[in-house]
Design a protein around this motif. Structure first.
Motif, mmCIF file in Angstrom:
data_model
loop_
_atom_site.group_PDB
_atom_site.id
_atom_site.type_symbol
_atom_site.label_atom_id
_atom_site.label_comp_id
_atom_site.label_asym_id
_atom_site.label_seq_id
_atom_site.Cartn_x
_atom_site.Cartn_y
_atom_site.Cartn_z
ATOM 1 N N THR A 180 0.830 -1.206 0.000
ATOM 2 C CA THR A 180 0.000 0.000 0.000
ATOM 3 C C THR A 180 0.862 1.251 0.000
ATOM 4 N N GLN A 181 1.872 1.269 0.849
ATOM 5 C CA GLN A 181 2.725 2.451 0.972
ATOM 6 C C GLN A 181 3.545 2.697 -0.297
ATOM 7 N N ALA A 182 3.925 1.629 -0.991
ATOM 8 C CA ALA A 182 4.717 1.784 -2.213
ATOM 9 C C ALA A 182 3.917 2.479 -3.314
ATOM 10 N N LYS A 183 2.597 2.275 -3.313
ATOM 11 C CA LYS A 183 1.756 2.848 -4.360
ATOM 12 C C LYS A 183 1.149 4.194 -3.959
ATOM 13 N N ALA A 184 1.276 4.561 -2.696
ATOM 14 C CA ALA A 184 0.604 5.760 -2.199
ATOM 15 C C ALA A 184 1.322 7.036 -2.624
ATOM 16 N N PHE A 185 0.548 8.088 -2.851
ATOM 17 C CA PHE A 185 1.089 9.406 -3.167
ATOM 18 C C PHE A 185 1.237 10.153 -1.841
ATOM 19 N N VAL A 186 2.296 9.844 -1.127
ATOM 20 C CA VAL A 186 2.520 10.349 0.223
ATOM 21 C C VAL A 186 3.944 10.872 0.327
ATOM 22 N N GLY A 187 4.114 12.068 0.911
ATOM 23 C CA GLY A 187 5.448 12.629 1.088
ATOM 24 C C GLY A 187 5.384 14.137 1.209
ATOM 25 N N THR A 188 6.476 14.800 0.902
ATOM 26 C CA THR A 188 6.467 16.262 0.871
ATOM 27 C C THR A 188 5.666 16.731 -0.336
ATOM 28 N N ALA A 189 5.326 18.010 -0.363
ATOM 29 C CA ALA A 189 4.569 18.545 -1.494
ATOM 30 C C ALA A 189 5.336 18.370 -2.799
ATOM 31 N N ALA A 190 6.650 18.552 -2.752
ATOM 32 C CA ALA A 190 7.457 18.384 -3.967
ATOM 33 C C ALA A 190 7.422 16.942 -4.441
ATOM 34 N N GLU A 191 7.510 15.992 -3.489
ATOM 35 C CA GLU A 191 7.495 14.578 -3.865
ATOM 36 C C GLU A 191 6.135 14.160 -4.413
ATOM 37 N N VAL A 192 5.084 14.546 -3.723
ATOM 38 C CA VAL A 192 3.743 14.198 -4.191
ATOM 39 C C VAL A 192 3.451 14.913 -5.510
ATOM 40 N N GLY A 193 3.832 16.176 -5.603
ATOM 41 C CA GLY A 193 3.612 16.924 -6.836
ATOM 42 C C GLY A 193 4.297 16.300 -8.032
ATOM 43 N N ALA A 194 5.516 15.831 -7.838
ATOM 44 C CA ALA A 194 6.257 15.202 -8.937
ATOM 45 C C ALA A 194 5.544 13.945 -9.418
ATOM 46 N N ARG A 195 5.035 13.151 -8.477
ATOM 47 C CA ARG A 195 4.346 11.919 -8.860
ATOM 48 C C ARG A 195 3.008 12.215 -9.535
ATOM 49 N N LEU A 196 2.311 13.235 -9.048
ATOM 50 C CA LEU A 196 1.044 13.597 -9.676
ATOM 51 C C LEU A 196 1.263 14.133 -11.088
ATOM 52 N N ARG A 197 2.292 14.948 -11.260
ATOM 53 C CA ARG A 197 2.591 15.466 -12.605
ATOM 54 C C ARG A 197 2.970 14.336 -13.551
ATOM 55 N N ALA A 198 3.748 13.390 -13.070
ATOM 56 C CA ALA A 198 4.163 12.263 -13.905
ATOM 57 C C ALA A 198 2.950 11.429 -14.315
#
Length: 335
Positions: free
Chosen positions: A280-298
């Motif tokens: 679950t944690q490997a697939k989650a969009f969880v972290g700092t705003a920069a980390e989550v933002g990068a994954r959402l943009r990707a």
């Protein structure tokens, strides 16, 4: 890129269930001030975790306290209801908040079958009529006089008042994608249901089969992703433990309010539970705003999307508000 919000009015341990609904309304005002595009609320029944059972009422409360942000259902579980009544409810909402109402509909019961039967005695076969219900709803929300499911020559009827909310199809499979494409409607895929499983295929079908409509000449897809941002990655992972625990318990049929992360740390996870938690944690969009933002943009780039809907669970309302504030800053949203 535009960001929107899906809120599910999640019950939290140690707090009154009414707090969840009041917090939804407060969160909508917060997200409007941050520059989010839409604020959607869900419909569930007989579920101890999610207390939002009447999205149209919550939407009315939000409409009375906001000015710009679009407000929507994600969604109304249409097989429980008569399409004409849903059309009337949402035309009233659009009269109260002109040009700001999204009517998202889904086919799933949003409950167990016993609860679905209590809502609609014909629930066992109600979903079979979903496509016709959407056709009827599309006509009535557009202001057409329409016969609905009745055979000719019954006189057609109309829905009042004279307003036109925007109709969306919601889903987590190819079924909804194909129906939305056939009717020329916007489509939202529930990415967070199954961690994205089937998303690419559904969006591809939607785009390839899309039949332009007057209101929507081109496809309008989006997805809803679960995400949580905090000042540090460790802090974000700590607050995400509430959802991690809930997902484990749900697989065992144990549904209840969201627990505090501190109580979960104290209890810990068993050796048998750790692999599922790690997945679950490997697939989650969880972290700092920069980390989550990068994954959402990707993800948005890979799926060619220009808008994402973000769903965030956390036991403390302040944590959710902070997460949405951090993401708004990361994506440079403007009110």
């Amino acid at each position: 890129m535009k960001l929107s919000v899906l809120d599910q009015s999640v019950a939290c341990a140690g707090r009154d269930e009414g707090d969840a609904l009041r917090d939804t309304v407060a969160l909508a005002r917060h997200c409007e001030a941050l520059g989010y595009e839409r604020f959607w609320v869900s419909e569930h029944h007989g579920m101890p975790t999610i207390v939002g059972s009447a999205p149209e009422i919550v939407m009315a409360a939000i409409a009375a306290r906001t000015h710009r942000i679009r407000i929507g259902s994600a969604g109304v579980m249409l097989p429980h209801y008569a399409a004409l009544k849903v059309a009337e409810q949402f035309r009233v909402l659009d009269a109260l908040a002109p040009g700001r109402i999204d009517l998202g509909v889904g086919r799933a019961p949003g409950s167990d079958m016993r609860t679905a039967m209590a809502l609609n005695p014909g629930a066992a076969h109600a979903a079979d009529g979903f496509p016709q219900q959407v056709v009827d709803l599309q006509a009535w929300t557009r202001g057409q006089r329409h016969q609905g499911i009745w055979a000719h020559p019954r006189p057609p009827v109309g829905a009042t008042p004279a307003q036109a909310p925007e109709l969306w199809i919601l889903g987590s499979s190819n079924y909804g994608a194909q129906l939305a494409a056939h009717l020329g409607l916007p489509y939202a895929f529930a990415y967070f249901f199954m961690d994205g499983q089937g998303c690419e295929e559904a969006l591809d079908l939607y785009r390839r089969l899309y039949q332009p409509s007057e209101r929507h000449p081109t496809p309008q897809p989006t997805i809803c992703v679960w995400a949580l941002a905090a000042d540090t990655a460790d802090e974000a992972r700590h607050h995400a433990l509430s959802r991690d625990r809930w997902r484990l318990d749900r697989q065992r049929g144990l549904l209840g309010p969201l627990r505090t992360p501190a109580s979960i740390v104290e209890q810990g996870f068993t050796d048998d539970e750790l692999p599922a938690v790690a997945a679950t944690q490997a697939k989650a969009f969880v972290g700092t705003a920069a980390e989550v933002g990068a994954r959402l943009r990707a993800l948005a780039g890979a799926l060619d999307l220009h808008e994402l809907v973000v769903n965030t669970w956390a036991h403390a309302p302040a944590v959710r508000r902070q997460s949405y504030a951090l993401l708004a800053r990361e994506f440079a949203l403007t009110p």
